[in-house]
Every structure is written in structure tokens, then in C-alpha cells.
Design a protein around this motif. Structure first.
Motif, PDB file in Angstrom:
ATOM      1  N   GLY A   2       0.800  -1.205   0.000  1.00 21.26           N
ATOM      2  CA  GLY A   2       0.000   0.000   0.000  1.00 21.26           C
ATOM      3  C   GLY A   2       0.840   1.264   0.000  1.00 21.26           C
ATOM      4  N   SER A   3       1.894   1.287   0.847  1.00 23.51           N
ATOM      5  CA  SER A   3       2.737   2.478   0.904  1.00 23.51           C
ATOM      6  C   SER A   3       3.578   2.620  -0.357  1.00 23.51           C
ATOM      7  CB  SER A   3       3.634   2.433   2.141  1.00 23.51           C
ATOM      8  OG  SER A   3       4.535   1.344   2.045  1.00 23.51           O
ATOM      9  N   VAL A   4       3.965   1.502  -0.950  1.00 23.72           N
ATOM     10  CA  VAL A   4       4.724   1.546  -2.199  1.00 23.72           C
ATOM     11  C   VAL A   4       3.876   2.155  -3.303  1.00 23.72           C
ATOM     12  CG1 VAL A   4       5.820   0.154  -3.982  1.00 23.72           C
ATOM     13  CG2 VAL A   4       6.181  -0.406  -1.582  1.00 23.72           C
ATOM     14  N   SER A   5       2.617   1.724  -3.422  1.00 23.77           N
ATOM     15  CA  SER A   5       1.769   2.261  -4.475  1.00 23.77           C
ATOM     16  C   SER A   5       1.465   3.730  -4.228  1.00 23.77           C
ATOM     17  CB  SER A   5       0.473   1.457  -4.596  1.00 23.77           C
ATOM     18  OG  SER A   5      -0.302   1.573  -3.432  1.00 23.77           O
ATOM     19  N   SER A   6       1.301   4.143  -2.975  1.00 21.13           N
ATOM     20  CA  SER A   6       1.056   5.551  -2.668  1.00 21.13           C
ATOM     21  C   SER A   6       2.250   6.405  -3.065  1.00 21.13           C
ATOM     22  CB  SER A   6       0.756   5.738  -1.187  1.00 21.13           C
ATOM     23  OG  SER A   6      -0.409   5.047  -0.837  1.00 21.13           O
ATOM     24  N   ARG A   7       3.449   5.929  -2.772  1.00 16.65           N
ATOM     25  CA  ARG A   7       4.654   6.675  -3.161  1.00 16.65           C
ATOM     26  C   ARG A   7       4.788   6.743  -4.675  1.00 16.65           C
ATOM     27  NH1 ARG A   7       9.138   3.803  -0.452  1.00 16.65           N
ATOM     28  NH2 ARG A   7       7.621   2.573   0.648  1.00 16.65           N
ATOM     29  N   LEU A   8       4.462   5.659  -5.367  1.00 20.87           N
ATOM     30  CA  LEU A   8       4.534   5.671  -6.829  1.00 20.87           C
ATOM     31  C   LEU A   8       3.548   6.661  -7.431  1.00 20.87           C
ATOM     32  CD1 LEU A   8       4.896   1.866  -7.594  1.00 20.87           C
ATOM     33  CD2 LEU A   8       6.604   3.631  -7.944  1.00 20.87           C
ATOM     34  N   VAL A   9       2.345   6.733  -6.871  1.00 24.59           N
ATOM     35  CA  VAL A   9       1.337   7.670  -7.363  1.00 24.59           C
ATOM     36  C   VAL A   9       1.797   9.104  -7.153  1.00 24.59           C
ATOM     37  CG1 VAL A   9      -0.987   8.551  -6.936  1.00 24.59           C
ATOM     38  CG2 VAL A   9      -0.609   6.103  -7.136  1.00 24.59           C
ATOM     39  N   VAL A  10       2.303   9.424  -5.970  1.00 19.23           N
ATOM     40  CA  VAL A  10       2.753  10.790  -5.680  1.00 19.23           C
ATOM     41  C   VAL A  10       3.928  11.171  -6.574  1.00 19.23           C
ATOM     42  CG1 VAL A  10       3.801  12.246  -3.900  1.00 19.23           C
ATOM     43  CG2 VAL A  10       1.873  10.774  -3.335  1.00 19.23           C
ATOM     44  N   THR A  86       4.804   2.130 -19.321  1.00 22.58           N
ATOM     45  CA  THR A  86       4.880   0.700 -19.620  1.00 22.58           C
ATOM     46  C   THR A  86       6.184   0.088 -19.102  1.00 22.58           C
ATOM     47  OG1 THR A  86       3.517   1.021 -21.571  1.00 22.58           O
ATOM     48  CG2 THR A  86       4.779  -1.001 -21.477  1.00 22.58           C
ATOM     49  N   GLN A  87       7.286   0.804 -19.271  1.00 23.04           N
ATOM     50  CA  GLN A  87       8.569   0.282 -18.798  1.00 23.04           C
ATOM     51  C   GLN A  87       8.571   0.167 -17.270  1.00 23.04           C
ATOM     52  OE1 GLN A  87      11.914   2.671 -19.905  1.00 23.04           O
ATOM     53  NE2 GLN A  87      13.403   1.122 -19.331  1.00 23.04           N
ATOM     54  N   ASP A  88       8.012   1.158 -16.585  1.00 24.70           N
ATOM     55  CA  ASP A  88       7.930   1.079 -15.116  1.00 24.70           C
ATOM     56  C   ASP A  88       7.085  -0.104 -14.682  1.00 24.70           C
ATOM     57  OD1 ASP A  88       9.373   3.428 -15.113  1.00 24.70           O
ATOM     58  OD2 ASP A  88       7.606   4.698 -14.809  1.00 24.70           O
ATOM     59  N   TYR A  89       5.980  -0.327 -15.393  1.00 28.41           N
ATOM     60  CA  TYR A  89       5.122  -1.462 -15.055  1.00 28.41           C
ATOM     61  C   TYR A  89       5.843  -2.781 -15.296  1.00 28.41           C
ATOM     62  CZ  TYR A  89       1.177   1.792 -14.786  1.00 28.41           C
ATOM     63  OH  TYR A  89       0.335   2.805 -14.448  1.00 28.41           O
ATOM     64  N   GLY A  90       6.651  -2.823 -16.341  1.00 32.24           N
ATOM     65  CA  GLY A  90       7.421  -4.035 -16.611  1.00 32.24           C
ATOM     66  C   GLY A  90       8.407  -4.341 -15.496  1.00 32.24           C
ATOM     67  N   ILE A  91       9.084  -3.319 -15.003  1.00 27.63           N
ATOM     68  CA  ILE A  91      10.031  -3.507 -13.908  1.00 27.63           C
ATOM     69  C   ILE A  91       9.305  -3.982 -12.651  1.00 27.63           C
ATOM     70  CG2 ILE A  91      11.609  -2.294 -12.345  1.00 27.63           C
ATOM     71  CD1 ILE A  91      12.344  -0.514 -14.772  1.00 27.63           C
ATOM     72  N   LEU A  92       8.152  -3.369 -12.350  1.00 31.73           N
ATOM     73  CA  LEU A  92       7.375  -3.796 -11.188  1.00 31.73           C
ATOM     74  C   LEU A  92       6.892  -5.233 -11.341  1.00 31.73           C
ATOM     75  CD1 LEU A  92       5.300  -0.565 -10.473  1.00 31.73           C
ATOM     76  CD2 LEU A  92       7.120  -1.536  -9.061  1.00 31.73           C
ATOM     77  N   SER A  93       6.537  -5.607 -12.564  1.00 33.94           N
ATOM     78  CA  SER A  93       6.078  -6.968 -12.815  1.00 33.94           C
ATOM     79  C   SER A  93       7.207  -7.971 -12.563  1.00 33.94           C
ATOM     80  CB  SER A  93       5.570  -7.082 -14.244  1.00 33.94           C
ATOM     81  OG  SER A  93       5.159  -8.388 -14.524  1.00 33.94           O
ATOM     82  N   VAL A  94       8.412  -7.631 -13.000  1.00 26.40           N
ATOM     83  CA  VAL A  94       9.565  -8.510 -12.774  1.00 26.40           C
ATOM     84  C   VAL A  94       9.856  -8.633 -11.280  1.00 26.40           C
ATOM     85  CG1 VAL A  94      12.072  -8.667 -13.100  1.00 26.40           C
ATOM     86  CG2 VAL A  94      10.599  -8.133 -15.024  1.00 26.40           C
ATOM     87  N   LEU A  95       9.601  -7.546 -10.533  1.00 29.02           N
ATOM     88  CA  LEU A  95       9.836  -7.567  -9.095  1.00 29.02           C
ATOM     89  C   LEU A  95       8.746  -8.296  -8.320  1.00 29.02           C
ATOM     90  CD1 LEU A  95      11.192  -3.960  -8.570  1.00 29.02           C
ATOM     91  CD2 LEU A  95      12.490  -6.093  -8.558  1.00 29.02           C
ATOM     92  N   GLY A  96       7.669  -8.705  -9.022  1.00 29.63           N
ATOM     93  CA  GLY A  96       6.654  -9.526  -8.381  1.00 29.63           C
ATOM     94  C   GLY A  96       5.299  -8.869  -8.169  1.00 29.63           C
ATOM     95  N   ALA A  97       5.062  -7.716  -8.766  1.00 28.29           N
ATOM     96  CA  ALA A  97       3.766  -7.052  -8.613  1.00 28.29           C
ATOM     97  C   ALA A  97       2.701  -7.819  -9.399  1.00 28.29           C
ATOM     98  CB  ALA A  97       3.849  -5.613  -9.102  1.00 28.29           C
ATOM     99  N   SER A  98       1.520  -7.915  -8.807  1.00 27.48           N
ATOM    100  CA  SER A  98       0.428  -8.646  -9.458  1.00 27.48           C
ATOM    101  C   SER A  98      -0.410  -7.698 -10.316  1.00 27.48           C
ATOM    102  CB  SER A  98      -0.466  -9.284  -8.393  1.00 27.48           C
ATOM    103  OG  SER A  98      -1.090  -8.273  -7.623  1.00 27.48           O
ATOM    104  N   ALA A  99      -1.317  -8.264 -11.086  1.00 24.65           N
ATOM    105  CA  ALA A  99      -2.214  -7.449 -11.915  1.00 24.65           C
ATOM    106  C   ALA A  99      -3.111  -6.581 -11.040  1.00 24.65           C
ATOM    107  CB  ALA A  99      -3.051  -8.348 -12.813  1.00 24.65           C
ATOM    108  N   GLY A 100      -3.524  -7.105  -9.893  1.00 22.55           N
ATOM    109  CA  GLY A 100      -4.335  -6.327  -8.959  1.00 22.55           C
ATOM    110  C   GLY A 100      -3.594  -5.095  -8.450  1.00 22.55           C
ATOM    111  N   PHE A 101      -2.286  -5.223  -8.268  1.00 21.89           N
ATOM    112  CA  PHE A 101      -1.477  -4.083  -7.834  1.00 21.89           C
ATOM    113  C   PHE A 101      -1.510  -2.972  -8.875  1.00 21.89           C
ATOM    114  CE2 PHE A 101       2.620  -1.865  -7.813  1.00 21.89           C
ATOM    115  CZ  PHE A 101       2.600  -1.336  -6.539  1.00 21.89           C
ATOM    116  N   PHE A 102      -1.419  -3.348 -10.152  1.00 21.51           N
ATOM    117  CA  PHE A 102      -1.446  -2.338 -11.216  1.00 21.51           C
ATOM    118  C   PHE A 102      -2.807  -1.643 -11.277  1.00 21.51           C
ATOM    119  CE2 PHE A 102       1.905  -5.198 -12.973  1.00 21.51           C
ATOM    120  CZ  PHE A 102       2.950  -4.306 -12.804  1.00 21.51           C
ATOM    121  N   TRP A 103      -3.881  -2.404 -11.126  1.00 23.98           N
ATOM    122  CA  TRP A 103      -5.220  -1.796 -11.131  1.00 23.98           C
ATOM    123  C   TRP A 103      -5.390  -0.865  -9.933  1.00 23.98           C
ATOM    124  CZ3 TRP A 103      -8.207  -1.280 -15.076  1.00 23.98           C
ATOM    125  CH2 TRP A 103      -8.155  -2.201 -16.101  1.00 23.98           C
ATOM    126  N   THR A 104      -4.878  -1.289  -8.774  1.00 21.21           N
ATOM    127  CA  THR A 104      -4.951  -0.437  -7.582  1.00 21.21           C
ATOM    128  C   THR A 104      -4.158   0.839  -7.790  1.00 21.21           C
ATOM    129  OG1 THR A 104      -5.146  -2.412  -6.202  1.00 21.21           O
ATOM    130  CG2 THR A 104      -4.518  -0.370  -5.101  1.00 21.21           C
TER     131      THR A 104
END
Length: 120
Positions: A2-10, A86-104
Motif C-alpha cells: 500500500g505504501s509503495v503504491s502511494s509513493r509511486l502515485v505521488v 509501460t517500462q515502469d510497469y514491466g520492472i514492477l512486474s519482474v519484481l513480483g507485482a500482481s495485476a491487482g497491484f497495477f489496477w490499484t
């Protein structure tokens, strides 16, 4: 997560302030047009004259067109945002982020941008 996604959004909003401002203005325009259309519809009354009815319908129709265009701009801005990251999402995906994380992440960013626009 949750805190990771908040920091990414900001950080995303800090990196693209003009795009965020455009989205806020589009959300404000859409909500204002919709609320004005509702007010006109209620102001017509239960038994309006033909002239009052026609003016209300034309004005409401134009406001709905404006709201539709503003909502289309919001959708296109979010699409562009996803394409740019897209590149940022790819890096997050490699690090283990799920599809739900991207939607959130996308939902949080959209709400953080749209809520101030609707509050205006």
C-alpha cells in the motif's frame, strides 16, 4: 504494498504536473456540466411551457456533450499515462507485482487526480 503504491502515485504526479492539472480541470468541467444539467432539468418544473422546455432540453444536451468530451479527455489522459509508464510497469512486474497491484495503482492515481477536480 500500500505504501509503495502511494509513493509511486505521488512521484508520478510530481513528474507530470501539467498532465495532472489538465486532468483535474477536465474532471471539474465534467462534474460541473453534469450538475448544471441536473439543475436545469429540476428547474424546468412539472408543467413547463414549450419554450421553457425547449431551452432546457437544448441547454442540457449541450452540457451533456461538454461532459462527454471532458470524460473522453480524462480517459485519453489515463491511456497516455499507462502507455508512458509501460517500462515502469514491466520492472514492477519482474519484481513480483500482481495485476491487482497495477489496477490499484491506476485507480489510486485516477482518484487522487479526479477528486480535487470534482471538488472545484
Amino acid at each position: 504494498m500500500g505504501s509503495v503504491s502511494s509513493r509511486l502515485v505521488v512521484e508520478s504526479l510530481r513528474a507530470r504536473p501539467y498532465q495532472a492539472a489538465g486532468t483535474v480541470v477536465s474532471a471539474a468541467l465534467a462534474s460541473t456540466a453534469l450538475m448544471t444539467g441536473i439543475g436545469i432539468h429540476q428547474g424546468i418544473g412539472r408543467e413547463p411551457s414549450l419554450q421553457r422546455l425547449m431551452i432546457g432540453l437544448w441547454t442540457t444536451g449541450l452540457l451533456l456533450i461538454v461532459a462527454g468530451i471532458a470524460i473522453l479527455v480524462l480517459i485519453l489522459e489515463q491511456y497516455i499515462e499507462v502507455r508512458e509508464r509501460t517500462q515502469d510497469y514491466g520492472i514492477l512486474s519482474v519484481l513480483g507485482a500482481s495485476a491487482g497491484f497495477f489496477w490499484t495503482l491506476l485507480l489510486q492515481e485516477s482518484l487522487l487526480i479526479a477528486l480535487p477536480g470534482t471538488a472545484i
